[in-house]
Design a protein around this motif. Sequence first.
Motif, mmCIF file in Angstrom:
data_model
loop_
_atom_site.group_PDB
_atom_site.id
_atom_site.type_symbol
_atom_site.label_atom_id
_atom_site.label_comp_id
_atom_site.label_asym_id
_atom_site.label_seq_id
_atom_site.Cartn_x
_atom_site.Cartn_y
_atom_site.Cartn_z
ATOM 1 N N ARG A 36 -26.942 -13.282 6.366
ATOM 2 C CA ARG A 36 -28.315 -12.837 6.600
ATOM 3 C C ARG A 36 -29.252 -13.301 5.484
ATOM 4 N N GLU A 37 -28.818 -13.165 4.234
ATOM 5 C CA GLU A 37 -29.688 -13.489 3.106
ATOM 6 C C GLU A 37 -29.772 -14.975 2.790
ATOM 7 N N THR A 38 -28.699 -15.708 3.033
ATOM 8 C CA THR A 38 -28.680 -17.112 2.607
ATOM 9 C C THR A 38 -28.772 -18.095 3.765
ATOM 10 N N GLY A 39 -28.455 -17.649 4.961
ATOM 11 C CA GLY A 39 -28.390 -18.553 6.101
ATOM 12 C C GLY A 39 -27.115 -19.371 6.113
ATOM 13 N N LEU A 40 -26.243 -19.137 5.135
ATOM 14 C CA LEU A 40 -24.963 -19.845 5.046
ATOM 15 C C LEU A 40 -23.844 -18.889 5.435
ATOM 16 N N SER A 41 -22.805 -19.448 6.017
ATOM 17 C CA SER A 41 -21.738 -18.627 6.553
ATOM 18 C C SER A 41 -20.502 -18.627 5.662
ATOM 19 N N ILE A 42 -19.902 -17.453 5.546
ATOM 20 C CA ILE A 42 -18.587 -17.312 4.920
ATOM 21 C C ILE A 42 -17.858 -16.283 5.774
ATOM 22 N N SER A 43 -16.645 -16.587 6.174
ATOM 23 C CA SER A 43 -15.929 -15.666 7.063
ATOM 24 C C SER A 43 -15.390 -14.478 6.278
ATOM 25 N N THR A 44 -15.178 -13.403 7.002
ATOM 26 C CA THR A 44 -14.607 -12.197 6.403
ATOM 27 C C THR A 44 -13.233 -12.499 5.804
ATOM 28 N N GLY A 45 -12.417 -13.236 6.549
ATOM 29 C CA GLY A 45 -11.071 -13.566 6.073
ATOM 30 C C GLY A 45 -11.092 -14.415 4.819
ATOM 31 N N TYR A 46 -11.992 -15.381 4.771
ATOM 32 C CA TYR A 46 -12.070 -16.250 3.590
ATOM 33 C C TYR A 46 -12.564 -15.459 2.383
ATOM 34 N N LEU A 47 -13.537 -14.591 2.606
ATOM 35 C CA LEU A 47 -14.025 -13.748 1.507
ATOM 36 C C LEU A 47 -12.906 -12.859 0.998
ATOM 37 N N TRP A 48 -12.114 -12.305 1.911
ATOM 38 C CA TRP A 48 -10.972 -11.478 1.516
ATOM 39 C C TRP A 48 -9.988 -12.288 0.669
ATOM 40 N N MET A 49 -9.694 -13.522 1.107
ATOM 41 C CA MET A 49 -8.760 -14.362 0.348
ATOM 42 C C MET A 49 -9.299 -14.657 -1.049
ATOM 43 N N LEU A 50 -10.603 -14.906 -1.172
ATOM 44 C CA LEU A 50 -11.198 -15.147 -2.487
ATOM 45 C C LEU A 50 -11.106 -13.898 -3.355
ATOM 46 N N ARG A 51 -11.425 -12.760 -2.779
ATOM 47 C CA ARG A 51 -11.450 -11.509 -3.545
ATOM 48 C C ARG A 51 -10.065 -11.040 -3.955
ATOM 49 N N THR A 52 -9.025 -11.446 -3.227
ATOM 50 C CA THR A 52 -7.659 -11.040 -3.572
ATOM 51 C C THR A 52 -6.926 -12.105 -4.382
ATOM 52 N N GLY A 53 -7.578 -13.233 -4.612
ATOM 53 C CA GLY A 53 -6.963 -14.294 -5.397
ATOM 54 C C GLY A 53 -6.067 -15.218 -4.602
ATOM 55 N N GLN A 54 -5.999 -15.044 -3.290
ATOM 56 C CA GLN A 54 -5.172 -15.935 -2.480
ATOM 57 C C GLN A 54 -5.800 -17.313 -2.345
ATOM 58 N N ARG A 55 -7.096 -17.382 -2.509
ATOM 59 C CA ARG A 55 -7.829 -18.649 -2.610
ATOM 60 C C ARG A 55 -8.662 -18.559 -3.868
ATOM 61 N N GLY A 56 -8.748 -19.647 -4.607
ATOM 62 C CA GLY A 56 -9.499 -19.597 -5.852
ATOM 63 C C GLY A 56 -10.403 -20.780 -6.065
ATOM 64 N N ASN A 57 -10.686 -21.499 -4.989
ATOM 65 C CA ASN A 57 -11.459 -22.717 -5.155
ATOM 66 C C ASN A 57 -12.470 -22.883 -4.018
ATOM 67 N N PRO A 58 -13.484 -21.999 -3.959
ATOM 68 C CA PRO A 58 -14.464 -22.152 -2.879
ATOM 69 C C PRO A 58 -15.236 -23.462 -3.053
ATOM 70 N N THR A 59 -15.496 -24.131 -1.951
ATOM 71 C CA THR A 59 -16.207 -25.411 -2.008
ATOM 72 C C THR A 59 -17.296 -25.448 -0.943
ATOM 73 N N GLY A 60 -18.126 -26.457 -1.023
ATOM 74 C CA GLY A 60 -19.126 -26.729 0.002
ATOM 75 C C GLY A 60 -20.054 -25.571 0.283
ATOM 76 N N ASP A 61 -20.256 -25.321 1.589
ATOM 77 C CA ASP A 61 -21.180 -24.271 2.015
ATOM 78 C C ASP A 61 -20.745 -22.892 1.539
ATOM 79 N N ARG A 62 -19.456 -22.657 1.462
ATOM 80 C CA ARG A 62 -18.975 -21.343 1.013
ATOM 81 C C ARG A 62 -19.369 -21.089 -0.439
ATOM 82 N N LEU A 63 -19.205 -22.111 -1.256
ATOM 83 C CA LEU A 63 -19.593 -21.996 -2.655
ATOM 84 C C LEU A 63 -21.104 -21.791 -2.773
ATOM 85 N N GLN A 64 -21.873 -22.552 -2.006
ATOM 86 C CA GLN A 64 -23.337 -22.411 -2.016
ATOM 87 C C GLN A 64 -23.739 -21.004 -1.568
#
Length: 134
Positions: A36-64
């Motif tokens: 809503r605030e940025t117009g860029l999309s990040i999925s709930t699952g991907y955000l969960w993976m980032l927040r739990t440390g299962q993913r640690g390298n956001p790139t592209g639109d997710r990073l933006q």
Amino acid sequence: MDDTVESVADKINALVAERWPGRAPGNAAIAREIRRETGLSISTGYLWMLRTGQRGNPTGDRLQALARFFGRPPAYFFDHEVTSADMELAACLRQSGVRMIAMRADGLSERSQRAILELVERARQIEKLDEVDD
């Protein structure tokens, strides 16, 4: 706060806690708010993976999306020299009054800076901002 090196998960979780002091909404609500605030999309699952440390390298639109939403440059998430103290300072500097005080103090002599700090410390005492509840 200590000055330990923090992971991407630690940084995102600290930013979430900063944005929603007390109780943060769930990942689905945060992801919706990011969209809503940025117009860029990040999925709930991907955000969960980032927040739990299962993913640690956001790139592209997710990073933006994360950078825009939390008001940090994209490099912030990978700069391992950024500490909790840096994050606390950044949170304080978001307040325009604090930022103006810091900017106007730049260039003043050490003596003048100490005098200003004494005034700020006295104001904090008057407002009882540093009292610890027993």
